[in-house]
Scaffold this active site. Sequence first.
Site, PDB file in Angstrom:
ATOM      1  N   ARG A  94       1.152   1.280  10.328  1.00 28.01           N
ATOM      2  CA  ARG A  94       0.786   1.645   8.955  1.00 28.01           C
ATOM      3  C   ARG A  94       2.045   1.542   8.107  1.00 28.01           C
ATOM      4  O   ARG A  94       2.941   2.370   8.217  1.00 28.01           O
ATOM      5  CB  ARG A  94       0.241   3.073   8.941  1.00 28.01           C
ATOM      6  CG  ARG A  94      -0.371   3.516   7.635  1.00 28.01           C
ATOM      7  CD  ARG A  94      -0.949   4.921   7.754  1.00 28.01           C
ATOM      8  NE  ARG A  94      -2.109   4.928   8.635  1.00 28.01           N
ATOM      9  CZ  ARG A  94      -3.368   4.699   8.243  1.00 28.01           C
ATOM     10  NH1 ARG A  94      -3.614   4.456   6.976  1.00 28.01           N
ATOM     11  NH2 ARG A  94      -4.359   4.717   9.105  1.00 28.01           N
ATOM     12  N   ARG A  96      -0.087  -6.554  11.300  1.00 23.49           N
ATOM     13  CA  ARG A  96      -0.457  -5.525  12.276  1.00 23.49           C
ATOM     14  C   ARG A  96      -0.904  -6.126  13.617  1.00 23.49           C
ATOM     15  O   ARG A  96      -0.823  -5.474  14.651  1.00 23.49           O
ATOM     16  CB  ARG A  96      -1.577  -4.659  11.702  1.00 23.49           C
ATOM     17  CG  ARG A  96      -1.997  -3.537  12.627  1.00 23.49           C
ATOM     18  CD  ARG A  96      -3.209  -2.799  12.115  1.00 23.49           C
ATOM     19  NE  ARG A  96      -2.858  -1.672  11.262  1.00 23.49           N
ATOM     20  CZ  ARG A  96      -3.748  -0.843  10.725  1.00 23.49           C
ATOM     21  NH1 ARG A  96      -5.050  -1.040  10.939  1.00 23.49           N
ATOM     22  NH2 ARG A  96      -3.362   0.167   9.984  1.00 23.49           N
ATOM     23  N   GLU A 103      -7.881  -0.831  13.971  1.00 19.66           N
ATOM     24  CA  GLU A 103      -8.512  -1.806  13.086  1.00 19.66           C
ATOM     25  C   GLU A 103      -7.604  -3.024  12.874  1.00 19.66           C
ATOM     26  O   GLU A 103      -6.473  -2.891  12.441  1.00 19.66           O
ATOM     27  CB  GLU A 103      -8.810  -1.147  11.736  1.00 19.66           C
ATOM     28  CG  GLU A 103      -9.408  -2.110  10.730  1.00 19.66           C
ATOM     29  CD  GLU A 103      -9.509  -1.502   9.324  1.00 19.66           C
ATOM     30  OE1 GLU A 103      -9.880  -0.324   9.198  1.00 19.66           O
ATOM     31  OE2 GLU A 103      -9.208  -2.226   8.357  1.00 19.66           O
ATOM     32  N   ARG A 136       0.837  -1.205   0.000  1.00 22.50           N
ATOM     33  CA  ARG A 136       0.000   0.000   0.000  1.00 22.50           C
ATOM     34  C   ARG A 136       0.862   1.241   0.000  1.00 22.50           C
ATOM     35  O   ARG A 136       1.828   1.325   0.750  1.00 22.50           O
ATOM     36  CB  ARG A 136      -0.922  -0.015   1.215  1.00 22.50           C
ATOM     37  CG  ARG A 136      -1.819  -1.247   1.148  1.00 22.50           C
ATOM     38  CD  ARG A 136      -2.921  -1.261   2.159  1.00 22.50           C
ATOM     39  NE  ARG A 136      -3.662  -2.521   1.976  1.00 22.50           N
ATOM     40  CZ  ARG A 136      -4.697  -2.889   2.703  1.00 22.50           C
ATOM     41  NH1 ARG A 136      -5.137  -2.096   3.663  1.00 22.50           N
ATOM     42  NH2 ARG A 136      -5.303  -4.029   2.465  1.00 22.50           N
ATOM     43  N   SER A 164     -11.373  -6.392   8.749  1.00 27.89           N
ATOM     44  CA  SER A 164     -12.366  -5.652   8.012  1.00 27.89           C
ATOM     45  C   SER A 164     -13.044  -6.650   7.095  1.00 27.89           C
ATOM     46  O   SER A 164     -12.375  -7.354   6.356  1.00 27.89           O
ATOM     47  CB  SER A 164     -11.641  -4.581   7.196  1.00 27.89           C
ATOM     48  OG  SER A 164     -12.581  -3.859   6.454  1.00 27.89           O
TER      49      SER A 164
END
Length: 423
Positions: free
Chosen positions: A275, A386, A347, A260, A350
């Site tokens: 992140r 994560r 988070e 990403r 998801s």
Amino acid sequence: MLDLRLIREDPDRVRASQRARGESVDVVDQLLAADEARRSSLTEFERLRAEQKALSKDIPSASGDEKQALLVRAKELSAQVKDAEAAADDAQRELDELALVPSNVIVDGVPAGGEDDYTVLREVGERPDLGTGEQARDHLEIGESLGAIDTERGAKVSGARFYFLTGVGAQLELAILNLALATAAEAGFTPMITPTLVRPEIMSGTGFLGAHADEVYRIEADDMYLVGTSEVALAGYHSNEIVDLSNGPLRYAGWSACYRREAGSYGKDTRGIIRVHQFHKVEMFSYCRAEDAVDEHERLLGWEERMMAAIEVPYRVIDTAAGDLGASAARKYDCEAWLPSQSRWLELTSTSNCTTFQARRLGVRERTDGGTRHVATLNGTLGTTRWIVAILENHQQPDGSVRVPVALRPYLGGRELLTPAGT
RNA sequence: GGAGGAUUCGCCUAGUGGCCUAGGGCGCACGCUUGGAAAGCGUGUUGGGGGCAACCCCUCGCGGGUUCGAAUCCCGCAUCCUCCGCCA
């Protein structure tokens, strides 16, 4: 991509969905007009084409002056057909382009609004008591002391938001992913290791080249994209196929690296591995019948919560607001773990119900008595890099060690504690 | 990187400008036959779109072109196979 029939038959529903997301409502009327234009130009082309075919059938048997006359007429008609076809193609192209604009129609009950307008569905587990007034150490501090995370050298080698997982850190990541894959396999998912470079039409078909195109790495020299999730490859897996769902949903668990760009997130979560540009993930992906999608979504959430329980972290489940959904998602639930060092939620999973939106773009259909129709696709996270963050922070001990959740122990050689290097 | 070959309906295959409205076989579905089955026989079997309908249009890997007319001829691209070169 939405079903044009839905836009024709119930435009208000589409308008309401676009409004709840804070996106264009006018596009609905533009689509209706483009659809009308396409149909009328197509009818004209088909009429001329039928006439041309009928005429050219008479030519071989004709002779002399009669044949010459027919040939003259046929030549005229040929030019007219060409023009009409070009007009019909243009109208189709215009419609196709517009059809990509509206996002998926949200499921009833999804809260309207933006990022902060989510609904909390439940909160599970106790936040850890880390001692009186003690500031919780954050995952990077813990990770460094365990010799598990090295962000400095990550930056040296690859730049900001890159990292090395070292020693027990590397093992912990594999433990999470292996537990995720084992959980998925037990639930009947087919484990898959997927390509991480995909063609443009696959990336576009999954809906990631719309508003979030800046998030995606593009390999210009080869016109390919690096995936941000194995969802992309798994959605493409059955593209342009007619699948058989008569034995229930097709369920895959994809293991892949994820890339990403994190454009526009400058200064946000810059510390540690919250992140990052590259990480690993085990992702559930399900192809099911449209009418089963809502139930399947609940099941995916159920497997995610089983994983939350397995890593023994306090979490909450939120129903994401319409404006914060990806273009393909009709509803999205996130599981967010408690992050002691920042006293906030993070988070970890998801899960999105994309209904028939992705399948329509990718051409994934099933056979029914009345012909074929598009299937529903859903996805959900079962484990990522994560998660290390939540595990280290929630299971940190006063003496600097980290307790290993029971379910992960088999994947870490039975270890119950991770202890700082050199102690 | 270079040279050849291939790509047709779920699978195999026929098809060198109008007789292709794409034929045949296998498989599959339904029916006949049978006490029941097999065999046999018959019928059906790509997908998409337009039209109230009758019906029509598109679809032979994809995109262009030639032609009154293209599965068929020409150009470009993709994928697969074989061989050569390069790298390991």
